[in-house]
Design a protein around this motif. Structure first.
Motif, PDB file in Angstrom:
ATOM      1  N   ALA A 112      -4.321  10.166  -0.613  1.00  0.00           N
ATOM      2  CA  ALA A 112      -4.105   8.716  -0.612  1.00  0.00           C
ATOM      3  C   ALA A 112      -5.398   7.949  -0.813  1.00  0.00           C
ATOM      4  O   ALA A 112      -6.256   7.927   0.070  1.00  0.00           O
ATOM      5  N   PRO A 113      -5.562   7.292  -1.956  1.00  0.00           N
ATOM      6  CA  PRO A 113      -6.751   6.457  -2.157  1.00  0.00           C
ATOM      7  C   PRO A 113      -6.583   5.115  -1.438  1.00  0.00           C
ATOM      8  O   PRO A 113      -5.497   4.787  -0.972  1.00  0.00           O
ATOM      9  N   ASP A 114      -7.661   4.358  -1.363  1.00  0.00           N
ATOM     10  CA  ASP A 114      -7.554   2.990  -0.843  1.00  0.00           C
ATOM     11  C   ASP A 114      -6.813   2.143  -1.859  1.00  0.00           C
ATOM     12  O   ASP A 114      -7.127   2.179  -3.049  1.00  0.00           O
ATOM     13  N   ILE A 115      -5.838   1.413  -1.386  1.00  0.00           N
ATOM     14  CA  ILE A 115      -5.091   0.505  -2.260  1.00  0.00           C
ATOM     15  C   ILE A 115      -5.531  -0.917  -1.940  1.00  0.00           C
ATOM     16  O   ILE A 115      -5.396  -1.367  -0.799  1.00  0.00           O
ATOM     17  N   LYS A 137       0.842  -1.204   0.000  1.00  0.00           N
ATOM     18  CA  LYS A 137       0.000   0.000   0.000  1.00  0.00           C
ATOM     19  C   LYS A 137       0.878   1.254   0.000  1.00  0.00           C
ATOM     20  O   LYS A 137       0.652   2.188  -0.775  1.00  0.00           O
ATOM     21  N   ARG A 158      -9.662  11.550   7.373  1.00  0.00           N
ATOM     22  CA  ARG A 158      -8.617  12.036   6.452  1.00  0.00           C
ATOM     23  C   ARG A 158      -8.458  13.545   6.582  1.00  0.00           C
ATOM     24  O   ARG A 158      -7.340  14.060   6.614  1.00  0.00           O
ATOM     25  N   CYS A 181       6.003   6.589   4.909  1.00  0.00           N
ATOM     26  CA  CYS A 181       5.758   5.175   4.615  1.00  0.00           C
ATOM     27  C   CYS A 181       4.425   5.062   3.882  1.00  0.00           C
ATOM     28  O   CYS A 181       4.107   4.034   3.313  1.00  0.00           O
ATOM     29  N   SER A 182       3.663   6.140   3.917  1.00  0.00           N
ATOM     30  CA  SER A 182       2.378   6.248   3.216  1.00  0.00           C
ATOM     31  C   SER A 182       1.399   5.176   3.658  1.00  0.00           C
ATOM     32  O   SER A 182       0.686   4.600   2.848  1.00  0.00           O
ATOM     33  N   ASN A 183       1.393   4.954   4.961  1.00  0.00           N
ATOM     34  CA  ASN A 183       0.477   3.953   5.505  1.00  0.00           C
ATOM     35  C   ASN A 183      -0.874   4.597   5.833  1.00  0.00           C
ATOM     36  O   ASN A 183      -1.484   4.281   6.846  1.00  0.00           O
ATOM     37  N   TYR A 184      -1.291   5.498   4.976  1.00  0.00           N
ATOM     38  CA  TYR A 184      -2.503   6.279   5.238  1.00  0.00           C
ATOM     39  C   TYR A 184      -3.746   5.403   5.393  1.00  0.00           C
ATOM     40  O   TYR A 184      -4.585   5.654   6.249  1.00  0.00           O
ATOM     41  N   ASN A 185      -3.858   4.377   4.543  1.00  0.00           N
ATOM     42  CA  ASN A 185      -5.036   3.499   4.642  1.00  0.00           C
ATOM     43  C   ASN A 185      -5.141   2.914   6.044  1.00  0.00           C
ATOM     44  O   ASN A 185      -6.216   2.859   6.626  1.00  0.00           O
ATOM     45  N   GLN A 220       4.506   2.178  10.613  1.00  0.00           N
ATOM     46  CA  GLN A 220       5.539   1.351   9.968  1.00  0.00           C
ATOM     47  C   GLN A 220       6.864   1.756  10.593  1.00  0.00           C
ATOM     48  O   GLN A 220       7.292   1.173  11.573  1.00  0.00           O
TER      49      GLN A 220
END
Lengths: 720, 208
Positions: free
Chosen positions: A659-662, A619, B172, B182-186, B144
């Motif tokens: 950031a979209p859902d991956i 992700k 968000r 780390c772009s662990n946004y989800n 992360q």
């Protein structure tokens, strides 16, 4: 999951990180959190000019400032930074450092980019150190400068090094990077169609959350360095070599670090500067880079210019691919500067000539899949365009032309690219989301879909591990990992527990300190799980044998097993991680806004050790790739050579709102190599992402975007 | 890098000197100048005593007027859980709650906290009892590398204090000032939603 893959007991189940509690309570100790008695604070003065020679430096006022304990410049510190200066991107190689003509010092004269270190100060606190920097007077002779790699190689360009601007290779020869197979010129003459185009990619920065930092302390001749490194063993060896010490006189500690993303499997100039300041001042020194220094003085992905020429037959079969490329290395060649991606196509005739060129921009380093995200963007945009011009569905074009063997003579240990693409296309509903006629949606807001694919190195190699057990049946696995964020500590714990046949709580992981951990390959190149994980299994095998022979240890007895394997691939075999990304975007052609609305990443990374952390890796890689495609850029002022966007805001690093859902889909396999078939993950999520986003923008808008990043102004301009 | 210490307006002469470096340097005796000529000692720096409640504990601290709040917390109160990612209000790693509101502690002076209360990541758990957010962050693999995590936690805490059942878009929006490279946004969004659900179902969870 393939039929031959047996499920395991501990490995392969979602497991929270063993150090997660420390990370959510603020107890994890990062380098900047280390405070030693009597510790001084350091700051670095950097060149304000892109290219200048230093006539004179006057540090007398800085030295006279109360509280200043040491000042370094090129005049009193001649340390050569081996890991930063070695030609050809060959690091950790002592022989190359010895012969290398183009040496990068901790402090250089001339200075070759805005941000090149000129002086450093250690003082009693950070404010005094900052003030002292302002008291240093430098007399620069400004020199002409060049910013773009193509310009740097033109006749009459200023020579950044005496040998010219084409970077030297490890043998001190000025040669481009060349790969050839077959005869492209002949194939172009025979091809039904020949297409040519030019793609460019920007300098994008690692931008890891923790700015570079170091705490250095001397005890006699022994140096201890706290530093955020992905490779404590390599960092130690580099420090020892550069400072003329024995390896055993250097200790490197990295218990927690705030992100890696490449270029941190060696020592850094910050480590050397802190160490020399500490020596001169006779006290421990903490050097913390500012965010701006981190952006302009450290590393990032090399910008490229890529000229492609592709020959193809009427039925869409590739006949020839030619790439002439240019990479901007900055003032020093820290890494290869290559451009990757051609190898994922099956094509009888290829010719790649890439010129890594010196420029007066900041130095390029390895950044998550060093030469691939930018190379994949170029070649897979080019091929997407070829498919469009031949009126083919890009998925069909890929299936027709993608790699099926690593070379004519070799085979992959397992192969799942067809499966990645077929399953991905089905799960993504490719036929529904892809527009047969790009840009055909009515109105200014248009949707479309893009695809990209990957076959990425997953080699085996040397690493080591030590396992111990005491009489209480408590196991300790010593591994030289630091856990840059990918979860290596937890992964090593899981592998040890599985191999020993015990639960994860029975295993304590010891990491991040060269005094207590054996050599590990270092967290770069997506190698740690494969190589150090394999060593853990070997050590466990030995320890289990000892226990079988003698029973568990008694009293204060401890059994130790160490493994230092250097496995090789079977002749004629190569390993690769495979994957395919499918992206749907919505492009507002009037406002220039491109938004990812659906993203599916399909990956065969072999067996997944820990699905929880593996999914996070993919992700994160994909979102980073979206940022590289749409926003990120270190912009330079052409007239002054000064970087203008050195920071999170300026370089437009992605936020929560970007950031979209991956969605992540793993196709697991066990090819018998690595720990139960594990292949590379860390770089996988990012490598194909940029190309997929760019192709989706083409499909939605009908405009091929040939220069990264694909910002609003470019989209609006393409529709003007 | 450059920090102006000049007092008042730039004179014409000063301007010419600043832009004519090359010409001046070409003369026989190069007069080189540093950015600052003022070599004052640190002891002259103004200091102020403030009263501040940190993680529930009232304290009196003498601070230098130039210290930022994060500098006070990290360097002088030993609360290193709050991180510095950019030191200029761009990344959110240093987010703390000041009188319950999320602020960038790198962009607040320590003296401004006088008479106020500060909550940091160290003040989230009650003894061994983790905050539901911390628990959800662990379960959902939100950190992360972990360097942005304290800031993400504090922004999330402020959000849930105001809005116990936020939508994903509200999460968000509330946390967009906290960058995660780390772009662990989800994962962060998932974790905050999970914590909100746990919290409204009642109660904290104990550290294993």
């Amino acid at each position: 999951m393939s039929e031959t893959m047996q499920p395991l007991k501990t490995v392969g189940h979602p497991t929270p990180r063993i150090d997660a509690l420390e990370r959510v309570t603020g107890k994890a100790t990062y380098t900047g959190d280390v405070k030693l008695p009597g510790m001084l604070y350091a700051r670095v003065l950097r060149s304000p000019h892109p290219h200048a020679s230093i006539r004179r430096i006057d540090v007398s006022k800085a030295l006279a400032l109360p509280g200043v304990k040491a000042v370094l410049t090129h005049e009193n510190c001649a340390v050569v930074w081996g890991a930063g200066s070695v030609a050809g991107g060959i690091q950790y190689n002592d022989d190359v450092k010895k012969i290398c003509k183009q040496r990068r010092h901790a402090f250089n004269n001339p200075v070759r980019f805005v941000g090149d270190p000129v002086a450093a100060v250690a003082a009693v606190d950070r404010h005094v150190a900052e003030h002292a920097l302002q008291l240093i007077a430098v007399d620069y002779e400004e020199l002409p400068f060049v910013l773009e790699p193509e310009d740097a190689l033109k006749p009459g360009a200023v020579a950044i090094w005496p040998e010219g601007n084409l970077a030297l290779d490890p043998r001190n020869e000025t040669k481009p990077i060349v790969q050839k197979r077959g005869d492209v010129e002949e194939a172009f003459r025979g091809a039904d169609h020949v297409f040519e185009d030019r793609y460019t990619t920007a300098f994008v920065h690692n931008a890891q959350m923790e700015p570079r930092a170091c705490v250095a302390m001397w005890e006699g001749e022994k140096l201890t360095v706290y530093t955020p490194t992905g490779g404590i063993a390599n960092c130690r060896h580099d420090m020892a070599r550069d400072l003329g010490l024995a390896d055993e006189n250097v200790r490197v500690i990295s218990h927690y670090m705030g992100g890696n993303f490449g270029n941190k499997n060696q020592n850094q100039d910050a480590d050397l500067i802190a160490a020399v300041l500490a020596k001169q001042a006779g006290a421990p020194v903490k050097l913390e880079m500012s965010r701006k220094e981190d952006f302009i003085g450290m590393h990032g992905r090399w910008p490229t210019v890529q000229y492609y020429k592709v020959g193809v037959s009427n039925n869409g079969t590739l006949q020839a691919i030619q790439l002439r490329g240019y990479s901007g290395m900055g003032g020093y060649r820290k890494n290869s500067g290559s451009i990757g991606g051609i190898e994922v196509y099956r094509c009888p005739n290829i010719e790649m000539v890439v010129h890594p060129a010196y420029t007066n921009k900041t130095v390029s380093g390895n950044f998550r899949g060093p030469e691939f995200p930018q190379g994949y963007y170029g070649i897979q945009s080019m091929m997407d365009d070829v498919a469009f011009k031949l009126k083919m569905d890009p998925v069909e074009f890929i299936l027709k032309n993608m790699t099926r063997k690593p070379s004519e003579q070799a085979t992959y240990t397992n192969y799942s690219l067809d499966e990645c693409i077929h399953r991905g296309a089905e799960a993504f509903e490719w036929k529904k989301r892809w527009r047969a006629q790009p840009g055909s949606d009515p109105g200014p807001i248009k949707r479309g879909a893009g695809v990209s694919f990957m076959a990425f190195r997953s080699g085996v190699g040397h690493s080591s591990a030590v396992l111990r057990v005491d009489s209480r049946g408590k196991y300790r696995v010593h591994v030289g990992v630091t856990d840059v964020g990918a979860g290596a500590k937890t992964t090593m714990g899981l592998i040890a527990a599985e191999a020993l046949g015990v639960g994860l709580p029975e295993v304590e992981v010891v990491w991040g300190d060269t005094d207590t951990c054996p050599y590990s390959v270092g967290e770069s190149g997506s190698r740690t799980t494969i190589m150090t994980g394999h060593a853990v299994i070997e050590a466990a095998r030995d320890l289990k044998k000892q226990i079988a022979e003698k029973g568990l240890p008694k009293g204060s007895e401890i059994y130790t097993a160490s493994a230092d394997p250097n496995p090789r691939m079977e002749e004629g075999k190569a390993r690769a991680a495979f994957g395919a990304h499918f992206v749907e975007v919505e492009v507002d052609t009037e406002l220039g806004r491109a938004r990812v609305i659906k993203y599916l990443a399909v990956h065969d990374c072999g067996r997944i050790m820990n699905p929880l952390t593996a999914i996070s890796q993919i992700k994160g890689g994909a979102i980073m790739g979206i940022g590289m495609a749409l926003h990120e850029d270190l912009v330079y002022d052409r007239r002054s050579g000064i970087p203008l966007t050195a920071g999170y805001y300026g370089a437009r690093i992605s936020t929560h709102l970007d950031a979209p859902d991956i969605e992540v889909l793993f196709i697991e396999s066990d090819d018998g190599y690595g720990p139960w078939g594990a292949k590379s993950i860390g770089e996988s999520g990012k490598v194909p992402a940029v190309a997929a986003v760019a192709n989706a923008i083409f499909n939605a808008s009908g405009r091929r975007m040939k220069d990264l990043p694909i910002t609003r102004d470019k989209i609006v301009g393409a529709h003007a | 890098m450059r920090k102006s210490r000049s007092k008042g307006k730039l004179s014409r002469r000063g301007f010419l000197e600043a832009t004519g470096v090359a010409a001046v340097a070409a003369t026989a005796v190069p007069a080189i100048k540093a950015q600052s000529q003022v070599a004052e000692a640190a002891s002259n720096v103004p200091r102020t005593t403030i009263r501040v409640t940190v993680n529930g504990k009232a304290q009196r601290v003498e601070v230098e007027d130039r210290w930022t709040l994060v500098e006070l917390l990290r360097d002088h109160l030993g609360l290193t859980g709050t991180k510095i990612g950019c030191d200029r209000g761009e990344c959110g790693a240093c987010t703390v709650l000041l009188n319950g509101k999320p602020v960038y502690s790198c962009s607040n002076l320590a003296v401004w906290a006088d008479g106020r209360s500060v909550q940091t990541v160290e003040g989230l758990a009650k003894g061994d009892e983790l905050d539901p957010l911390q628990h959800a962050f662990i379960e959902h693999d939100a950190p992360q590398c972990g360097y942005c995590t304290s800031g993400q936690l504090m922004s999330a805490k402020a959000l849930l204090n105001d809005n116990p059942r936020p939508t994903p878009d509200q999460v968000r929006a509330a946390m967009t000032g906290n960058i995660c490279r780390c772009s662990n946004y989800n994962r962060y969004v998932e974790a905050v939603l999970a914590a909100a659900a746990t919290q409204s179902a009642g109660g904290r969870k104990v550290i294993a």
